[in-house]
Design a protein around this motif. Sequence first.
Motif, PDB file in Angstrom:
ATOM      1  N   ALA A   7       0.794  -1.044   0.037  1.00 26.93           N
ATOM      2  CA  ALA A   7       0.027   0.121   0.004  1.00 26.93           C
ATOM      3  C   ALA A   7       0.794   1.322  -0.022  1.00 26.93           C
ATOM      4  CB  ALA A   7      -0.814   0.106   1.289  1.00 26.93           C
ATOM      5  N   SER A   8       1.783   1.255   0.924  1.00 27.15           N
ATOM      6  CA  SER A   8       2.705   2.480   0.789  1.00 27.15           C
ATOM      7  C   SER A   8       3.767   2.617  -0.159  1.00 27.15           C
ATOM      8  CB  SER A   8       3.407   2.244   2.239  1.00 27.15           C
ATOM      9  OG  SER A   8       4.219   3.489   2.500  1.00 27.15           O
ATOM     10  N   ILE A   9       4.487   1.639  -0.370  1.00 27.86           N
ATOM     11  CA  ILE A   9       5.833   1.613  -1.170  1.00 27.86           C
ATOM     12  C   ILE A   9       5.407   1.334  -2.841  1.00 27.86           C
ATOM     13  CG2 ILE A   9       8.074   0.806  -1.668  1.00 27.86           C
ATOM     14  CD1 ILE A   9       7.667   2.270   0.868  1.00 27.86           C
ATOM     15  N   VAL A  10       4.305   0.420  -3.040  1.00 27.54           N
ATOM     16  CA  VAL A  10       4.109   0.143  -4.400  1.00 27.54           C
ATOM     17  C   VAL A  10       3.045   1.115  -4.974  1.00 27.54           C
ATOM     18  CG1 VAL A  10       3.361  -1.748  -5.940  1.00 27.54           C
ATOM     19  CG2 VAL A  10       4.977  -2.118  -3.922  1.00 27.54           C
ATOM     20  N   GLU A  11       1.655   1.184  -4.020  1.00 29.79           N
ATOM     21  CA  GLU A  11       0.678   1.889  -4.547  1.00 29.79           C
ATOM     22  C   GLU A  11       0.595   3.423  -4.141  1.00 29.79           C
ATOM     23  OE1 GLU A  11      -2.648  -0.280  -3.166  1.00 29.79           O
ATOM     24  OE2 GLU A  11      -2.307  -1.989  -4.727  1.00 29.79           O
ATOM     25  N   GLY A  12       1.616   3.676  -3.228  1.00 28.31           N
ATOM     26  CA  GLY A  12       1.289   5.331  -2.643  1.00 28.31           C
ATOM     27  C   GLY A  12      -0.083   5.498  -2.137  1.00 28.31           C
ATOM     28  N   GLN A  13      -0.372   4.554  -1.355  1.00 32.02           N
ATOM     29  CA  GLN A  13      -1.801   4.888  -0.666  1.00 32.02           C
ATOM     30  C   GLN A  13      -1.904   5.953   0.294  1.00 32.02           C
ATOM     31  OE1 GLN A  13      -5.351   4.881  -0.363  1.00 32.02           O
ATOM     32  NE2 GLN A  13      -5.219   2.833  -1.222  1.00 32.02           N
TER      33      GLN A  13
END
Length: 277
Positions: free
Chosen positions: A26-32
């Motif tokens: 969520a944080s690193i891959v998708e930038g949620q």
Amino acid sequence: AFINALPEFVEIPSNTKSLVDKAFNASIVEGQTNLKYWKDFRVEVLNKKPKFTPREFARLKFSLTRSTKDFDETYLGRPVLHEWLDAEAKEMLSHMTAIELTSTIGAYGSTVNDDFYENAAQLLVKELQAEENLDVISVAPYVVSNSFRHETKIIPLKIIPKQQEISVKFLEAISPLILNKLTEFSDDQLATICGGIAGSNAPVKLRSRIHTLTDSIEDEILTRRMNRMSINQLVDVVKGFTNVNLGTEKLFSNLRGKLLEKADGLDFDSALDLDAH
């Protein structure tokens, strides 16, 4: 060397079944950035309070601290989650191996507080004495020196005296270990060590403490490695010696010549680093 030693900071999860991989994705891959998403995540973690291994902890903490300060306490967990995670980390710290300590320091980055950073660095010095993995030895000074770098959005790379002091103390303490294995390091590993020297930003009053280390690395590069090192590795060497204002005119003259000779192989990130120096 960094990727080989610390895959938890770069490996994209194949699934998100675990809380750690869920956060990383969520944080690193998708930038949620959806606040409800992270509220639900915080509630899930605090309800379950799972036991993480040190490497899992580092991957999770890394995922939750890679945001900008613009989101601060409303983003990626709020203080209550980080307070619980920090308490867990403190309990594990004295039982961690060298790579686990390195991973944990890297995970906190600039969010770490003085005491935790200093304690982890001291423990890492002790653990490294019995370490045989050259990737771990070379990455450790890079991570220690490039963590705890800034406190403000306005000056993102503001130099902090405490960080300089701890970094130089760490480099001095592990210098005998590095020098003992100097000829064994790959070119990439030695370039990573130079990146660690660069990150220390050693002020004038502390430079004498790492002079033996930099002198020996300079001799190793000039006599054995200069011709074969890639341009991106040479950029790390330039950073290492210019940031602490150490190195002879002979070294810099040779580096200038090789950088011009190999300029076609320069990647974008290294070009930016070189321009800054």
